[in-house]
Design an enzyme around this catalytic site. Structure first.
Site, PDB file in Angstrom:
ATOM      1  CB  SER A  78      -0.977   0.014   1.183  1.00  0.00           C
ATOM      2  OG  SER A  78      -0.308  -0.180   2.402  1.00  0.00           O
TER       3      SER A  78
ATOM      4  CE  LYS B 159      -3.719  -6.101  -2.559  1.00  0.00           C
ATOM      5  NZ  LYS B 159      -2.975  -5.326  -3.579  1.00  0.00           N
TER       6      LYS B 159
END
Length: 392
Positions: free
Chosen positions: A238, A281
């Protein structure tokens, strides 16, 4: 980090799986060649004016082969321009950088191919230890079948850059990585250095794609995940996107598009997808919304993420349960078919195009509708219900 995408999961191969990387000579280049064949992949054919590019090859000695960097040029000049009916996805004159392409069967490659089919020039970033294998496969024509575009020409790559998105700049690279033989011979592979190199080589880009991640403890339940494993997943899966957009934003042309790949585990429980990857995620999707605001206000850049369904990629097979996930999806999704990487690639081409000019901060589900389901209809508990089945 080794980065390949699987089953919409974006997971990485561990470093120990990748052979040592060969030396790359920055000044050397070879243009790939290969036979053009008419393939069945033609869903974008009616929408994209993509011209046949005559590939050619440069000869080189065996001794110089190992120090050559694969360079090809993606173009879409049509030899005879014709009117296209409907709403074409036309990315002619646009340039895309796709981070996380290491083979020809993941989502990153599929996105690159769809963008090329729509006319975009393609640049890719490949994890440093995988660079040798990737460039060698390109040179030897191993990917030629996957490079075929709707008009029969070959997708070409303007330049392949070594990239390790875990490190923002050279000062952050630890000594054990600097001296690792898998990184020997490669230079300028941190995020900042790659962005600077792209600026020096091409000036600017229009499309940025993040198709990489790593969860070193992905097979561990969250309760068994170490702090280091969890933070490594967040960093590679991320924050690497935040870093990429941060460093590429100055060279992204206003009105451009930035796209990442996410997975439904960000919001639903997927047993077996552990090691902090579900959290990574979720962070990626949250960051997508914030980045859409910041990049939109600063440079009119649209930022979206694609939540892709399961894909039978090479990395996914290594994890062990991808076949089960694909079977589950086929049995329970509204559309009972196996998802193809091409479908995700085409969705990315749409998001990168002017047709999506008002779409930003969005999670686009490309999973045959599985995200909409509240129960698994293949459960024995529903055996007496008259549940429609795909008749085709």
């Amino acid at each position: 980090m080794a980065t390949t995408s699987f089953s919409g999961f974006q997971f990485a191969i561990s470093r120990s799986c990748i052979p040592s990387s060969q030396k790359i000579a920055d000044a050397s280049a070879v243009v790939l060649g290969g036979k053009s064949k008419i393939g069945s992949w033609n869903k974008l054919a009616s929408a994209c004016n993509v011209a046949s590019v005559q590939p050619f090859q440069r000869s080189f000695t065996a001794s110089s082969l190992k120090s050559v960097k694969s360079v090809t040029k993606a173009t879409s000049e049509s030899s005879a321009e014709s009117a296209v009916s409907g709403l074409p996805i036309n990315l002619k004159g646009k340039r895309a950088f796709i981070a996380g392409v290491a083979d020809d069967n993941g989502y990153g490659w599929a996105i690159a191919r769809s963008l090329a089919a729509a006319g975009a020039e393609i640049l890719v970033g490949t994890w440093v230890p995988a660079l040798n294998i990737f460039e060698s496969s390109l040179r030897r024509g191993k990917f030629d079948g996957s490079r075929i575009l709707p008009d029969g020409s070959m997708m070409e790559i303007a330049k392949v850059y070594p990239l390790d998105a875990v490190f923002d700049n050279p000062a952050e690279v630890p000594e054990d990585i600097k001296t690792n033989k898998r990184y020997a011979g490669s230079t300028k592979w941190t995020v900042q250095e790659v962005a600077d190199s792209v600026k020096e080589d091409f000036g600017s880009i229009d499309i940025l794609v993040h198709s990489l991640a790593n969860g070193p403890e992905v097979t561990k339940p969250l309760l068994e995940t170490s702090r280091n494993g969890y933070l490594a997943a967040i960093s590679a899966s991320s924050y690497s996107y935040v870093s990429l957009l941060k460093h590429f934003l100055p060279i992204l042309n206003p009105g451009g598009s930035s796209i990442s790949l996410t997975y439904i585990a960000s919001e639903r429980i997927i047993p077996g997808y552990g090691g902090g990857m579900s959290s990574a995620k979720a962070a990626l999707e949250s960051d997508t919304r914030v980045l859409a605001f910041e990049a939109g206000r600063k440079r009119k850049i649209r930022v979206n993420t694609i939540s892709a369904g399961p894909l039978r990629s090479r990395a996914a097979k290594a994890i062990g349960f991808i076949d089960m996930m694909i079977d589950y999806s086929s049995a329970n999704a509204p559309l009972q078919k196996e998802l193809s990487a091409e479908e995700v690639g085409n969705a990315a081409a749409f998001l990168a195009s002017p047709l999506a000019s008002a779409i930003t901060g969005t999670v686009l589900y490309v999973d045959n509708g599985l995200n909409a389901m509240g129960v698994g209809v293949d459960s024995p508990i529903f055996k007496d219900l008259d549940i429609p089945k795909d008749q085709h």
